[in-house]
Design a protein around this motif. Structure first.
Motif, short mmCIF file in Angstrom:
data_model
loop_
_atom_site.label_atom_id
_atom_site.label_comp_id
_atom_site.label_asym_id
_atom_site.label_seq_id
_atom_site.Cartn_x
_atom_site.Cartn_y
_atom_site.Cartn_z
N ASP A 247 50.44 -137.59 2.59
CA ASP A 247 50.77 -138.98 2.91
C ASP A 247 51.53 -139.64 1.76
O ASP A 247 52.45 -140.43 1.99
CB ASP A 247 49.50 -139.77 3.21
N ASN A 250 55.11 -138.76 1.97
CA ASN A 250 55.84 -139.27 3.13
C ASN A 250 55.96 -140.80 3.17
O ASN A 250 56.77 -141.33 3.93
CB ASN A 250 55.14 -138.81 4.42
N ARG A 288 58.72 -141.72 6.05
CA ARG A 288 59.24 -140.59 6.83
C ARG A 288 58.94 -140.80 8.30
O ARG A 288 57.83 -141.19 8.68
CB ARG A 288 58.63 -139.28 6.35
N ILE A 293 51.40 -141.27 8.95
CA ILE A 293 51.15 -141.50 7.53
C ILE A 293 49.89 -142.34 7.40
O ILE A 293 49.82 -143.47 7.90
CB ILE A 293 52.33 -142.22 6.86
#
Length: 322
Positions: A247, A250, A288, A293
């Motif tokens: 996470d 991202n 992302r 996330i």
């Protein structure tokens, strides 16, 4: 000595005829007897006495209850809770909340999921923020808010009877005119610390005395504030980062508006008329796309404990942008 013999008596047909037979029961006659003019075997005077008794009895009882309630409310202040801080159910550890929330039919979810290229798809999220932020834009929507708004600063706390302004109109790109940046797949999430009457934060205002668990980026930020704007150190700091290593890769860059925390001049909360909680807008600049996330945001003060299970001091949500 002989026992006395019991006396015997024989009844004749004439004797049996003289015995009165019970009169049959008539409900209608019991309720109202037309011969005597009584109701349920009571005359008007008797019913009047009963009525006067019950009127007096319940009147006195009602007066006693009213006096007790009046005396009880004299001990209460409409703006000061009877039980505060450790004596209250809320306690002394504030929780952290986020907006926008998922739809009501999925109230247990914490997932913010939408397609950035479709207005109708992210419309729920921007409309939800419009509703939440309306009281910050229009003073008249909050009772008592208007003339008592004060432009606070770290060296300019609000005078008694006045409340600090929360000016969200300049928080670009986290504004209504910019769709809170949802159309650019870079959403803004607003954070709010729960109100606890009389709670005074104990600040992390010394860069040499910060907890090990505090994110490095926040430690660096506090160090910079200490060098350039030391008067702003009395702040409840905020951090938002990915919960897991994946996470954290991202989530991308994160920006905080207007500052990275809740200014200390908003505290303690004293239920002043027109008061609004301070906000922090968290702008996820390049998350992302196409992957969930997990995000955890924390509020940082010496007297704020973080507990994921109890949901105090921090808040969790997920981002998914297709």
């Amino acid at each position: 000595m002989s026992k006395p013999q019991p006396m015997s008596k024989s009844f004749t047909d004439e004797d049996m005829g003289n015995i009165r037979k019970p009169r049959p029961f008539h409900l209608g006659q019991f309720l109202y007897n037309s011969e005597t003019g009584t109701v349920m075997n009571r005359d008007r005077a008797s019913w009047a006495k009963i009525g006067i008794f019950y009127v007096a009895f319940y009147g006195v009882l009602g007066a006693l209850v009213a006096i007790c309630m009046w005396a009880f409310f004299q001990t209460l202040d409409p703006r000061i809770p009877k039980w505060t801080l450790d004596e209250s159910i809320i306690g002394t550890n504030p929780g952290l909340g986020f907006r926008p929330l998922p739809p009501m039919d999925n109230v247990e979810s914490t997932l913010i999921w939408y397609k950035g290229t479709q207005h109708e798809n992210y419309k729920h999220w921007t409309d939800s923020l419009d509703d939440f932020l309306a009281v910050y834009k229009v003073p008249g929507l909050t009772p008592g808010r208007g003339q008592n708004i004060y432009n606070c600063d770290y060296n300019q706390p609000p005078p008694k009877g006045q409340v600090c302004d929360v000016d969200i109109k300049s928080w670009t790109p986290c504004t209504k005119e910019n769709n809170y940046s949802y159309h650019k797949s870079a959403p803004c999430i607003f954070l709010k610390l729960n109100k606890i009457y009389g709670w005074i934060p104990e600040y992390y205002n010394d860069s040499r005395d910060l907890p090990e668990s505090m994110p490095l980026s926040l430690k660096t930020y506090i160090g910079e504030v200490e060098k350039t704007q030391p008067h702003k150190l009395n702040t409840i700091w905020v951090s938002c980062e990915g919960e897991n290593p994946a996470d954290q890769e991202n989530i991308g860059a994160v920006n905080y508006l207007p500052v990275r925390g809740f200014p200390g001049y908003f505290y303690p909360y004293q239920n002043s008329e027109g008061y609004l909680s301070p906000l922090v807008a968290v702008h996820f600049q390049r998350p992302r796309r196409g992957i969930i996330i997990n995000v955890e945001c924390k509020a940082w003060a010496r007297n704020i404990i973080h507990d994921r299970k109890e949901r105090i001091g921090s808040v969790h949500y997920e981002l998914l942008i297709d």
